[in-house]
Design a protein around this motif. Structure first.
Motif, PDB file in Angstrom:
ATOM      1  N   ARG A 118     -26.931  48.714  -8.715  1.00 42.26           N
ATOM      2  CA  ARG A 118     -25.789  49.587  -8.988  1.00 42.26           C
ATOM      3  C   ARG A 118     -25.749  50.621  -7.886  1.00 42.26           C
ATOM      4  O   ARG A 118     -26.539  51.547  -7.917  1.00 42.26           O
ATOM      5  CB  ARG A 118     -25.908  50.242 -10.355  1.00 42.26           C
ATOM      6  N   HIS A 173     -30.951  39.978 -16.277  1.00 39.82           N
ATOM      7  CA  HIS A 173     -29.524  39.695 -16.364  1.00 39.82           C
ATOM      8  C   HIS A 173     -28.980  39.819 -17.783  1.00 39.82           C
ATOM      9  O   HIS A 173     -29.621  39.409 -18.744  1.00 39.82           O
ATOM     10  CB  HIS A 173     -29.339  38.256 -15.859  1.00 39.82           C
ATOM     11  N   ARG A 226     -23.038  39.250 -20.224  1.00 38.28           N
ATOM     12  CA  ARG A 226     -21.794  39.910 -20.646  1.00 38.28           C
ATOM     13  C   ARG A 226     -21.393  41.035 -19.695  1.00 38.28           C
ATOM     14  O   ARG A 226     -20.298  41.575 -19.807  1.00 38.28           O
ATOM     15  CB  ARG A 226     -21.948  40.467 -22.055  1.00 38.28           C
ATOM     16  N   CYS A 227     -22.270  41.392 -18.774  1.00 45.09           N
ATOM     17  CA  CYS A 227     -22.026  42.499 -17.847  1.00 45.09           C
ATOM     18  C   CYS A 227     -21.424  41.959 -16.546  1.00 45.09           C
ATOM     19  O   CYS A 227     -22.016  41.105 -15.886  1.00 45.09           O
ATOM     20  CB  CYS A 227     -23.340  43.221 -17.564  1.00 45.09           C
ATOM     21  N   SER A 228     -20.261  42.475 -16.157  1.00 42.92           N
ATOM     22  CA  SER A 228     -19.604  41.980 -14.946  1.00 42.92           C
ATOM     23  C   SER A 228     -20.424  42.298 -13.697  1.00 42.92           C
ATOM     24  O   SER A 228     -20.483  41.480 -12.776  1.00 42.92           O
ATOM     25  CB  SER A 228     -18.192  42.551 -14.817  1.00 42.92           C
ATOM     26  N   THR A 229     -21.067  43.440 -13.642  1.00 42.40           N
ATOM     27  CA  THR A 229     -21.901  43.769 -12.480  1.00 42.40           C
ATOM     28  C   THR A 229     -23.081  42.812 -12.381  1.00 42.40           C
ATOM     29  O   THR A 229     -23.434  42.350 -11.297  1.00 42.40           O
ATOM     30  CB  THR A 229     -22.395  45.230 -12.556  1.00 42.40           C
ATOM     31  N   SER A 230     -23.674  42.492 -13.500  1.00 41.44           N
ATOM     32  CA  SER A 230     -24.783  41.550 -13.522  1.00 41.44           C
ATOM     33  C   SER A 230     -24.316  40.156 -13.083  1.00 41.44           C
ATOM     34  O   SER A 230     -24.980  39.493 -12.275  1.00 41.44           O
ATOM     35  CB  SER A 230     -25.404  41.512 -14.919  1.00 41.44           C
ATOM     36  N   ARG A 231     -23.184  39.731 -13.585  1.00 41.26           N
ATOM     37  CA  ARG A 231     -22.639  38.418 -13.186  1.00 41.26           C
ATOM     38  C   ARG A 231     -22.329  38.376 -11.691  1.00 41.26           C
ATOM     39  O   ARG A 231     -22.645  37.410 -11.003  1.00 41.26           O
ATOM     40  CB  ARG A 231     -21.379  38.078 -13.989  1.00 41.26           C
ATOM     41  N   LYS A 232     -21.718  39.435 -11.170  1.00 44.00           N
ATOM     42  CA  LYS A 232     -21.378  39.485  -9.743  1.00 44.00           C
ATOM     43  C   LYS A 232     -22.630  39.523  -8.873  1.00 44.00           C
ATOM     44  O   LYS A 232     -22.668  38.926  -7.802  1.00 44.00           O
ATOM     45  CB  LYS A 232     -20.499  40.701  -9.454  1.00 44.00           C
ATOM     46  N   GLU A 253     -23.998  36.019  -8.770  1.00 45.31           N
ATOM     47  CA  GLU A 253     -23.173  35.224  -7.859  1.00 45.31           C
ATOM     48  C   GLU A 253     -23.520  35.535  -6.402  1.00 45.31           C
ATOM     49  O   GLU A 253     -23.605  34.631  -5.568  1.00 45.31           O
ATOM     50  CB  GLU A 253     -21.687  35.495  -8.103  1.00 45.31           C
TER      51      GLU A 253
END
Length: 113
Positions: A104, A7, A10-16, A19
């Protein structure tokens, strides 16, 4: 079910993706690879398990990719660069008992949940 996510907060894809795993009730181990770094052996196994090559798993949009001239580099050279500069690894990778995926797109993790 347990999962490990490599993870970058700072990466939105990683955060999503994180979640998504948490909302699915998965017990998640978070590895902040930018801090912890990688070994060549870790990356080689991770990529093999996910069915990708180093060339496919490198962040081509990262400035270092161009600066280091990785467009024409071998997978061995790319792996060396990834170990030295963890930011070059595409994210996030997710590992469960059902397999390993580069999330991804994010829906790729559905196959291993």
């Amino acid at each position: 079910m347990d999962a490990t996510i490599y993870h970058n907060p700072r990466c939105s894809t990683s955060r999503k993706t994180l979640e998504k795993l948490e909302s699915a009730g998965v017990d998640v181990t978070v590895v902040k690879y930018l801090t912890e770094g990688w070994t060549r052996e870790q990356l080689t196994k991770l990529f093999a398990d996910a069915g990708v090559t180093a060339s496919q798993a490198v962040r081509k949009r990262e400035a270092l990719y161009s600066e280091l001239g990785l467009a024409d580099a071998s997978d061995d050279a790319i792996l060396d660069a990834m170990v030295e500069h963890p930011v070059l690894v595409e994210r996030p990778f997710v590992v469960t008992d059902k397999g390993t995926r580069l999330a991804r797109p994010i829906d790729g993790v559905d196959e291993i949940l």
